[in-house]
Design a protein around this motif. Structure first.
Motif, PDB file in Angstrom:
ATOM      1  N   GLN A 174       4.648   3.348 -31.927  1.00  8.48           N
ATOM      2  CA  GLN A 174       4.453   2.351 -32.820  1.00  8.48           C
ATOM      3  C   GLN A 174       3.860   3.157 -34.325  1.00  8.48           C
ATOM      4  O   GLN A 174       3.462   4.346 -34.183  1.00  8.48           O
ATOM      5  CB  GLN A 174       3.251   1.859 -32.315  1.00  8.48           C
ATOM      6  CG  GLN A 174       3.238   0.625 -31.199  1.00  8.48           C
ATOM      7  CD  GLN A 174       1.945   0.035 -30.944  1.00  8.48           C
ATOM      8  OE1 GLN A 174       1.489  -0.023 -29.653  1.00  8.48           O
ATOM      9  NE2 GLN A 174       1.110  -0.518 -31.812  1.00  8.48           N
ATOM     10  N   SER A 175       4.146   2.420 -35.220  1.00  9.10           N
ATOM     11  CA  SER A 175       3.550   3.058 -36.487  1.00  9.10           C
ATOM     12  C   SER A 175       3.141   1.943 -37.599  1.00  9.10           C
ATOM     13  O   SER A 175       3.742   0.826 -37.257  1.00  9.10           O
ATOM     14  CB  SER A 175       4.857   3.840 -37.008  1.00  9.10           C
ATOM     15  OG  SER A 175       6.016   2.936 -37.490  1.00  9.10           O
TER      16      SER A 175
ATOM     17  N   GLN B 224      -0.326   4.566 -37.100  1.00 11.67           N
ATOM     18  CA  GLN B 224      -1.265   4.709 -36.044  1.00 11.67           C
ATOM     19  C   GLN B 224      -2.368   3.942 -36.533  1.00 11.67           C
ATOM     20  O   GLN B 224      -3.163   3.417 -35.579  1.00 11.67           O
ATOM     21  CB  GLN B 224      -1.594   6.180 -35.929  1.00 11.67           C
ATOM     22  CG  GLN B 224      -0.475   6.836 -35.150  1.00 11.67           C
ATOM     23  CD  GLN B 224      -0.589   8.527 -34.975  1.00 11.67           C
ATOM     24  OE1 GLN B 224      -1.497   9.129 -35.697  1.00 11.67           O
ATOM     25  NE2 GLN B 224      -0.455   8.861 -33.645  1.00 11.67           N
TER      26      GLN B 224
ATOM     27  N   ILE C  98       3.202  -3.749 -38.755  1.00 12.84           N
ATOM     28  CA  ILE C  98       3.375  -3.023 -37.361  1.00 12.84           C
ATOM     29  C   ILE C  98       4.635  -2.823 -36.885  1.00 12.84           C
ATOM     30  O   ILE C  98       5.044  -3.688 -36.488  1.00 12.84           O
ATOM     31  CB  ILE C  98       1.876  -3.183 -36.625  1.00 12.84           C
ATOM     32  CG1 ILE C  98       0.755  -3.063 -37.213  1.00 12.84           C
ATOM     33  CG2 ILE C  98       1.962  -2.312 -35.378  1.00 12.84           C
ATOM     34  CD1 ILE C  98      -0.200  -3.789 -36.369  1.00 12.84           C
TER      35      ILE C  98
ATOM     36  N   THR D  39      -1.858   0.706 -32.678  1.00 17.71           N
ATOM     37  CA  THR D  39      -2.172   0.686 -34.113  1.00 17.71           C
ATOM     38  C   THR D  39      -3.504   0.212 -34.580  1.00 17.71           C
ATOM     39  O   THR D  39      -3.762  -1.100 -34.208  1.00 17.71           O
ATOM     40  CB  THR D  39      -1.197  -0.019 -34.991  1.00 17.71           C
ATOM     41  OG1 THR D  39       0.079   0.692 -34.686  1.00 17.71           O
ATOM     42  CG2 THR D  39      -1.533  -0.120 -36.323  1.00 17.71           C
TER      43      THR D  39
END
Lengths: 116, 113
Positions: B5-6, B8, B20, B107
């Motif tokens: 995921q990015s 954070q 996200i 995130t």
């Protein structure tokens, strides 16, 4: 709305002791799961259970862990000999269908396990 | 293998938008999105099953690009109640039982007044 219930909400145990975490999934659900979350970290898959047997398990789920559905309503996670690193929040979840069929997971509020 | 995921973490002002992202190195069958508030259980937001499918409710929507093995969650006109940690969960085509949902690292979203 039906919900997944977990007991106890908090369990403190000494290293080496056995613990049993209990869950009552939603009554018409057929698939059951245990996840754990170490404080502030990601939610990690432990095991899934269907038709009275394990269908998937992760590397975390070693011989120290076992699951059981002892009757028509409860779903339990047993840790045979707890270690300090087992301290985490343990979430039970249930779903009506398989994950690939697009069924959401319904989570309980978790049991916080503290191993001292 | 867990999805990535990015970003954070992201901090927004009320009314701002956020995206996200969730990506996997393995072929995906479906992507789930959940939100977790501090000290609570993850709560289901939505599932995307087909490549290119886009779903949404209220001001939160998501897309799924099967070819790129990616999904994105879109939060528009964010509200204070959107604060929490967002997790994507993936089901892979090669799961034997299709019964393992693996979550990304999360995130952390904070919406400020």
């Amino acid at each position: 709305e039906p919900e997944v219930t977990q007991t106890p909400s908090h369990q403190v145990t000494q290293m080496g002791q056995e613990v049993i975490l209990r869950c009552v999934p939603i009554s018409n659900h057929l698939y059951f799961y245990w996840y754990r979350q170490i404080l502030g970290q990601k939610v990690e898959f432990l095991v899934s259970f269907y038709n009275n047997e394990i269908s998937e398990k992760s590397e975390i789920f070693d011989d120290q862990f076992s699951v059981e559905r002892p009757d028509g309503s409860n779903f339990t996670l047993k840790i045979r000999s707890t270690k300090l690193e087992d301290s985490a929040m343990y979430f039970c979840a249930s779903s009506a269908r398989l994950g690939y069929e697009g069924s959401p997971l319904h989570f309980g509020n978790g049991t916080r396990l503290t191993v001292t | 293998q867990q999805p990535v995921q990015s970003p954070q973490a992201v901090i927004l002002r009320e009314g701002e938008d956020a995206v996200i992202n969730c990506s996997s190195s393995k072929a995906l069958y479906s992507v789930h999105w959940y939100r977790q508030k501090h000290g609570e259980a993850p709560v289901f937001l939505m599932i995307l099953l087909k490549g290119g499918e886009q779903k949404g409710h209220d001001k939160i929507s998501a897309s799924f690009n099967e070819k790129k093995q990616q999904s994105s969650l879109y939060l528009t006109a964010s509200q204070l109640s959107y604060s929490g940690t967002y997790f994507c969960g993936t089901v892979h085509l090669n799961n034997n039982a299709g019964n393992m949902l693996t979550f990304g690292g999360g995130t952390r979203l904070m919406v400020k007044p």
